[in-house]
Each structure stands twice: as C-alpha cells, then as structure tokens.
Design an enzyme around this catalytic site. Structure first.
Site, PDB file in Angstrom:
ATOM      1  N   CYS A  32       6.808  48.606  15.957  1.00  0.00           N
ATOM      2  CA  CYS A  32       6.122  48.942  17.107  1.00  0.00           C
ATOM      3  C   CYS A  32       5.887  50.352  17.171  1.00  0.00           C
ATOM      4  CB  CYS A  32       6.578  48.058  18.434  1.00  0.00           C
ATOM      5  SG  CYS A  32       5.801  48.770  19.868  1.00  0.00           S
ATOM      6  N   CYS A  35       6.694  51.653  20.889  1.00  0.00           N
ATOM      7  CA  CYS A  35       8.151  51.231  20.997  1.00  0.00           C
ATOM      8  C   CYS A  35       9.171  52.852  20.388  1.00  0.00           C
ATOM      9  CB  CYS A  35       8.652  50.137  20.105  1.00  0.00           C
ATOM     10  SG  CYS A  35       7.917  48.829  20.950  1.00  0.00           S
TER      11      CYS A  35
END
Length: 107
Positions: A32, A35
C-alpha cells in the site's frame, strides 16, 4: 527503524485493548503506497508522544482476524483506542498536523 510496535492477531489484546494509555493503530499492508507515506508520520508522532500515546502497526495481510473484527476495508485505516474501545478513526494518508488534530494530541 520504526517507533511503532508491530502487533499481531495474538498480541493485539494485550498491546492495544489492555493498554493504560491511548493507542493509535495503523492498519496497513506492505503493498500500500499511502500506507508507506503515513508510516514515517506516525513514527514521528510515536516519538513525540512517547509515554502519553502508544503507536502500533497491524499488517492486515498477516493479521486478517483483527482486520475483519474492526471492518477494515480500506487502508491505511488509523484508529485510536482508549480503554479498549475505538475512540476515533480515519482512513487514508494524512499530514501530521491533520492526524494530531483529528486524534486530539498535543503538538
């Protein structure tokens, strides 16, 4: 090195739900991009709030039971737990100032 503690399905209860201080939980995954962007921001918050707030990371790929329990469908999902309960939550990468404000932290 990260200031955030990695927690798993088996350690979530002790590290988050039974914590004496509020806990910011970063639900994330290695793949991600957002993230990875918010990770260093949370590390700074962890260092600055040491002793007042704990910051932990839960890899949703490796810890699916915890992710399912809290209905994590989009990441990064950042939750604040107080006294074992979800107090506040946000989804998506945000700048440090926004996270500090959103979670009611002292800058």
């Amino acid at each position: 090195m990260s200031n955030a503690l990695e927690v798993t399905d088996s350690t979530f209860g002790d590290e988050v739900l039974k914590s004496d201080v509020p806990v910011i939980v970063d639900f994330w995954a290695e793949w991600c991009g957002p993230c990875r962007m918010v990770g260093p921001v949370l590390d700074e918050i962890a260092a600055e709030q040491d002793g007042k707030v704990k910051v932990v990371k839960v890899d949703v790929e490796a810890n699916q039971a915890t992710a399912m329990k809290y209905g994590i469908t989009s990441i990064p999902a950042i939750y604040m737990f107080k006294d074992g309960e979800v107090d506040k939550q946000t989804v998506g990468a945000k700048p440090k100032a926004a996270l500090i404000k959103e979670f009611g932290l002292n800058a």
